[in-house]
Design an enzyme around this catalytic site. Structure first.
Site, mmCIF file in Angstrom:
data_model
loop_
_atom_site.group_PDB
_atom_site.id
_atom_site.type_symbol
_atom_site.label_atom_id
_atom_site.label_comp_id
_atom_site.label_asym_id
_atom_site.label_seq_id
_atom_site.Cartn_x
_atom_site.Cartn_y
_atom_site.Cartn_z
ATOM 1 N N HIS A 78 0.827 -1.217 0.000
ATOM 2 C CA HIS A 78 0.000 0.000 0.000
ATOM 3 C C HIS A 78 0.860 1.264 0.000
ATOM 4 O O HIS A 78 0.488 2.274 0.593
ATOM 5 C CB HIS A 78 -0.947 0.044 1.199
ATOM 6 C CG HIS A 78 -1.925 -1.084 1.245
ATOM 7 N ND1 HIS A 78 -3.193 -0.998 0.731
ATOM 8 C CD2 HIS A 78 -1.821 -2.346 1.741
ATOM 9 C CE1 HIS A 78 -3.831 -2.143 0.916
ATOM 10 N NE2 HIS A 78 -3.017 -2.986 1.521
ATOM 11 N N ASN A 151 -10.197 -3.049 2.434
ATOM 12 C CA ASN A 151 -9.870 -3.090 1.005
ATOM 13 C C ASN A 151 -11.143 -2.925 0.186
ATOM 14 O O ASN A 151 -12.244 -2.950 0.733
ATOM 15 C CB ASN A 151 -9.237 -4.443 0.643
ATOM 16 C CG ASN A 151 -7.747 -4.499 0.987
ATOM 17 O OD1 ASN A 151 -7.115 -3.485 1.275
ATOM 18 N ND2 ASN A 151 -7.190 -5.692 0.943
ATOM 19 N N HIS A 342 -4.082 1.176 12.127
ATOM 20 C CA HIS A 342 -3.885 -0.058 12.894
ATOM 21 C C HIS A 342 -5.251 -0.687 13.165
ATOM 22 O O HIS A 342 -6.089 -0.057 13.824
ATOM 23 C CB HIS A 342 -3.193 0.266 14.212
ATOM 24 C CG HIS A 342 -2.734 -0.946 14.941
ATOM 25 N ND1 HIS A 342 -3.380 -2.164 14.868
ATOM 26 C CD2 HIS A 342 -1.686 -1.148 15.751
ATOM 27 C CE1 HIS A 342 -2.756 -3.047 15.605
ATOM 28 N NE2 HIS A 342 -1.709 -2.460 16.153
ATOM 29 N N TYR A 365 0.928 -3.991 12.345
ATOM 30 C CA TYR A 365 0.803 -2.563 12.015
ATOM 31 C C TYR A 365 1.646 -1.669 12.922
ATOM 32 O O TYR A 365 2.273 -0.724 12.457
ATOM 33 C CB TYR A 365 -0.676 -2.145 11.975
ATOM 34 C CG TYR A 365 -1.360 -2.694 10.734
ATOM 35 C CD1 TYR A 365 -1.574 -4.061 10.593
ATOM 36 C CD2 TYR A 365 -1.734 -1.889 9.682
ATOM 37 C CE1 TYR A 365 -2.153 -4.602 9.455
ATOM 38 C CE2 TYR A 365 -2.322 -2.409 8.530
ATOM 39 C CZ TYR A 365 -2.531 -3.766 8.425
ATOM 40 O OH TYR A 365 -3.087 -4.284 7.290
HETATM 41 FE FE1 HDE Z 1 -2.432 -4.796 5.637
HETATM 42 N N1 HDE Z 1 -0.626 -3.986 6.101
HETATM 43 N N2 HDE Z 1 -1.752 -6.589 6.259
HETATM 44 N N3 HDE Z 1 -4.149 -5.690 5.018
HETATM 45 N N4 HDE Z 1 -3.099 -3.062 4.961
HETATM 46 C C1 HDE Z 1 -0.272 -2.696 5.900
HETATM 47 O O1 HDE Z 1 0.819 -1.371 7.470
HETATM 48 C C2 HDE Z 1 -0.651 -6.803 6.995
HETATM 49 C C3 HDE Z 1 -4.471 -6.995 5.137
HETATM 50 C C4 HDE Z 1 -4.351 -2.785 4.515
HETATM 51 O O2 HDE Z 1 -3.269 3.389 3.939
HETATM 52 C C5 HDE Z 1 1.044 -2.365 6.518
HETATM 53 O O3 HDE Z 1 1.081 0.842 7.763
HETATM 54 C C6 HDE Z 1 -0.568 -8.183 7.382
HETATM 55 C C7 HDE Z 1 -5.872 -7.208 4.888
HETATM 56 C C8 HDE Z 1 -4.433 -1.413 4.100
HETATM 57 O O4 HDE Z 1 -1.663 3.334 5.427
HETATM 58 C C9 HDE Z 1 1.473 -3.662 7.192
HETATM 59 C C10 HDE Z 1 -1.646 -8.792 6.810
HETATM 60 C C11 HDE Z 1 -6.372 -5.971 4.601
HETATM 61 C C12 HDE Z 1 -3.168 -0.887 4.334
HETATM 62 C C13 HDE Z 1 0.329 -4.577 6.862
HETATM 63 C C14 HDE Z 1 -2.390 -7.782 6.124
HETATM 64 C C15 HDE Z 1 -5.286 -5.043 4.687
HETATM 65 C C16 HDE Z 1 -2.365 -1.938 4.883
HETATM 66 C C17 HDE Z 1 2.017 -1.752 5.581
HETATM 67 C C18 HDE Z 1 -1.986 -10.256 6.840
HETATM 68 C C19 HDE Z 1 -7.811 -5.626 4.227
HETATM 69 C C20 HDE Z 1 -2.704 0.517 4.050
HETATM 70 C C21 HDE Z 1 2.058 -0.269 5.923
HETATM 71 C C22 HDE Z 1 -2.560 -10.660 8.019
HETATM 72 C C23 HDE Z 1 -8.730 -5.828 5.303
HETATM 73 C C24 HDE Z 1 -2.981 1.427 5.185
HETATM 74 C C25 HDE Z 1 1.275 -0.169 7.134
HETATM 75 C C26 HDE Z 1 -2.601 2.828 4.824
HETATM 76 C C27 HDE Z 1 -1.032 -1.783 5.273
HETATM 77 C C28 HDE Z 1 0.282 -5.829 7.305
HETATM 78 C C29 HDE Z 1 -3.568 -8.072 5.389
HETATM 79 C C30 HDE Z 1 -5.489 -3.656 4.428
HETATM 80 C C31 HDE Z 1 2.802 -4.214 6.773
HETATM 81 C C32 HDE Z 1 0.534 -8.808 8.201
HETATM 82 C C33 HDE Z 1 -6.621 -8.532 4.959
HETATM 83 C C34 HDE Z 1 -5.637 -0.693 3.526
HETATM 84 O O5 HDE Z 1 1.578 -3.485 8.574
#
Ligand code: HDE
Length: 686
Positions: A78, A151, A342, A365
């Protein structure tokens, strides 16, 4: 920072809070970061005009050091995103279901900040690539920040967070040559899919039109995981969150999406920015699906499995409120880049479940913000600060901004009457839902998570013929870019579990053997809500390119332009050159673009007004041909009709509206606007 406990949070609270951090350099004298006025900013301090630069030059050192440190690590996923401010209002009290304060009073406007994003690409990648989109919200409530980090697709690729690094490594550019950028059309992604078939359902979504939205304003948002609502009495219900765009769900076509990526890589952020700069708003309704705790096992899928959705026909979506986005950010770095979401930021009344993906996210997060934002005080950055006061014994660390007074920084204490002290539930303290948990320590997945294909099938069966064709083409494109024949064969095999016809088409498209015949599934269940075919259709906020040249007919153009304006359509005059064009009767209109600076793919529809000047103009023809090939509405009048004929060898068909000479241009405008509202005319023969 004022610490006024009694002040109610309102729509403007966040804006007022940010105000104290905003700086306008207009009319100011330049200073160093220490406030010292700078006398010269173009020459470093040297020993003689041709001599070496001196260490003593504190201004040079400060300026260069700051510049050297301007970048922070981009988000690992993202990375490319864009933020906008607004507010949320609930329609009626949700007291029966949740005690969350921001969901009780319809008169309360809770400030929000939303960050939309793509997932795979780097920070500078194009907006219109095929990908899921992030839809991350921060509600600045009076009980603290609540983040709904979702999402635009209601399910996820994997079922357990421990697989996230593998998934991301597979879809990111391949590490040996760092290609391709912002695309899943490569070997490692499809190798992952073939070997991790739990991803099949979400892959169906990313290959569908949902992977290439027309606008952030025209896509749904989903919380994905199952959460809990808990009411005042402690009664809990499972809940899933939905955002429904008021303008309906609409997509680009793939050829167009790829061209826009080059013509205007900022297409989606520009669309959002311009809508709000022009005084418009962006609206989504919040919906919830709820399942009683007693009904947890009443479904033929596990409601904790994040690769499953709850069909709306089975569990209706209750619309409970509306988000209105109405203010652009002031500074992209300060806000979009530094915002730290978060899924664990919750308020009383909203709780977690044991969805293993959600559980893992609760760790990731904070960890990610620590590296990105350089320490544990990122909650003090203006965009992340709650609008309600915060007090605890967490002190010090990089970039600490709060100046805590007094010697006491521990709990419990007597020197400070035990303050700050925890709050009871009645006082707003967060009390975790007391779910009973029992089990052996084990690295395993529940058997109830083992069904990978039934909802992928449901999705496929729910698509219109056109949507199915788009999915087939997307697979053929993506898997066609895979070099390994073996991976291609495996992909065909996996998707033959979804639909044999689909798998046969992929096999044909990429030139591998057709899949073994599988038994046709007896249940052809569909969920009409999954298709975009019946979504809201409106011409409001669409963009129309008006091709016009000198000698245009004043009555025609004026009637059409004012009708478009009345519908909230943006019309840009595109001509040979910038500047004014003049009608046959001497009226002047300013052209906003030329055939060089504008492009057909950047518009929802074309209206070729013509005028003698554009007769035989090849660029105008190309413009129209492209719109025609992308199934867009085309309006033509007078000389414009000749352009259309030369461009596509016909002047009639779905979505084509024409008018000649003394025609009724009001009726023409009406018909054209209807054609624009339809979004695309799929039954056009290309
Ligand atoms: Fe994320 N995800 N994610 N994700 N995600 C990040 O956090 C993570 C997942 C989502 O506009 C990171 O600040 C793991 C699902 C959005 O700043 C990180 C898993 C969904 C955004 C991270 C998931 C999301 C992130 C990277 C598996 C939809 C952007 C930068 C369990 C419900 C937020 C950050 C923004 C961002 C980890 C799966 C949505 C790395 C470990 C499912 C919208 O922390």
């Amino acid at each position: 920072m004022s610490d006024d406990q009694n002040k109610r949070v309102n729509e403007h609270s966040k804006d007022e809070q940010l105000e104290q951090y905003r700086v306008d350099n207009g009319g100011k004298k330049m200073t160093t970061n220490q406030g010292l006025r700078v006398s010269e900013d173009e020459h470093s301090l040297k020993a003689g005009v041709r001599g070496p630069t001196l260490m003593e030059d504190f201004h040079f050192r400060e300026k260069m050091t700051h510049f050297d440190h301007e970048r922070i690590p981009e988000r690992v996923v993202h990375a490319r995103g864009y933020g906008v401010h607004g507010f949320f209002q609930v329609y009626e009290p949700m007291t029966e279901y949740t005690r969350a304060k921001f969901l009780q009073d319809p008169s309360v406007k809770t400030p929000v900040f939303v960050r939309f994003s793509t997932v795979a690409g780097s920070k500078g990648s194009a907006d219109t690539v095929r990908d899921a989109r992030g839809f991350a919200m921060k509600f600045y409530t009076e009980e603290g920040n609540y983040d709904l980090v979702g999402n635009n697709i209601p399910v996820f690729f994997i079922q357990d967070a421990i697989k996230f690094p593998d998934l991301v490594h597979a879809f990111k550019p391949e590490p040996h040559n760092e290609m391709p950028q912002a695309a899943t059309a490569h070997d490692t992604f499809w190798d992952f899919v073939a070997n991790n078939p739990e991803s099949a359902h979400m892959v169906m979504w990313t290959m569908s039109d949902r992977g290439i939205p027309r606008s952030y304003r025209m896509m749904e948002g989903f919380g994905v995981h199952t959460f809990r609502f808990v009411n005042e009495q402690g009664k809990a219900r499972f809940v899933k969150f939905h955002w429904k765009p008021v303008l309906g769900v609409h997509s680009l076509v793939w050829d167009e999406a790829q061209k826009i990526a080059g013509k205007d890589p900022d297409f989606h952020r520009r669309d959002l920015w311009e809508t709000i700069e022009n005084g418009g708003t962006v609206e989504y309704e919040l919906g919830v699906q709820m399942i009683d705790e007693e009904d947890e096992f009443q479904f033929d899928f596990d409601i904790l499995d994040p690769t499953k959705l709850w069909p709306e026909e089975l569990v209706p979506v209750k619309i409970i409120g509306k988000m209105t986005l109405n203010r652009n950010q002031d500074n992209v770095f300060a806000e979009t880049e530094q915002v730290a979401f978060h899924p664990g930021n919750v308020v009383p009344g909203i709780d977690f479940t044991n969805d293993p993906l959600l559980q893992g996210r609760l760790f990731s997060y904070t960890d990610t913000q620590l590296i990105r934002l350089g320490g544990p005080n990122f909650h003090e950055i203006p965009i992340n600060r709650p609008v309600c006061p915060f007090h605890n014994n967490q002190y010090d660390g990089y970039h600490r901004m709060t100046i805590n007074k007094g010697p006491v920084a521990y709990h419990k204490n007597s020197l400070q009457n035990n303050d700050p002290s925890p709050a009871t539930a009645e006082e707003g303290g967060y009390v975790h839902y007391q779910e009973k948990v029992e089990g052996k320590k084990i690295r395993q997945r529940s058997d109830s998570f083992n069904n990978y294909y039934s909802q992928a099938k449901l999705f496929w069966n729910s698509m219109s013929p056109v949507e199915k064709q788009h999915i087939i083409s997307a697979f053929c494109f993506e898997v066609g870019k895979v070099k390994s024949k073996d991976v291609q064969r495996q992909v065909v095999d996996v998707f033959s579990n979804v639909d044999t016809g689909l798998a046969e088409e992929i096999a044909k498209g990429v030139g591998v053997a057709p899949p073994a015949k599988r038994k046709a599934s007896k249940e052809i269940l569909t969920s009409p809500a999954l298709s975009q075919a019946r979504t809201v259709k409106t011409a409001s906020t669409r963009k129309v390119a008006v091709l016009a040249g000198n000698g245009f007919r004043e009555k025609e153009l004026q009637t059409v332009l004012s009708a478009l304006k009345q519908e909230g359509i943006t019309a840009d005059i595109i001509s040979q050159t910038l500047g004014y064009i003049t009608s046959g009767t001497g009226q002047q209109l300013e052209a906003g673009g030329t055939f060089l600076t504008a492009d057909s793919v950047l518009y929802d529809a074309v209206y070729a007004a013509g005028g003698p000047e554009l007769k035989g103009n090849k660029q105008a023809m190309a413009f129209i041909r492209e719109a025609y090939n992308h199934y867009k509405a085309i309006g033509t009048a007078n000389e414009g009709i000749d352009l259309l004929q030369s461009a596509v060898r016909t002047t009639e068909g779905p979505g084509i509206v024409t008018a000649k000479d003394e025609a009724d241009y009001t009726a023409f405008s009406k018909a054209f606007i209807e054609a624009v509202a339809a979004h695309r005319h799929w039954d056009r023969r290309i």
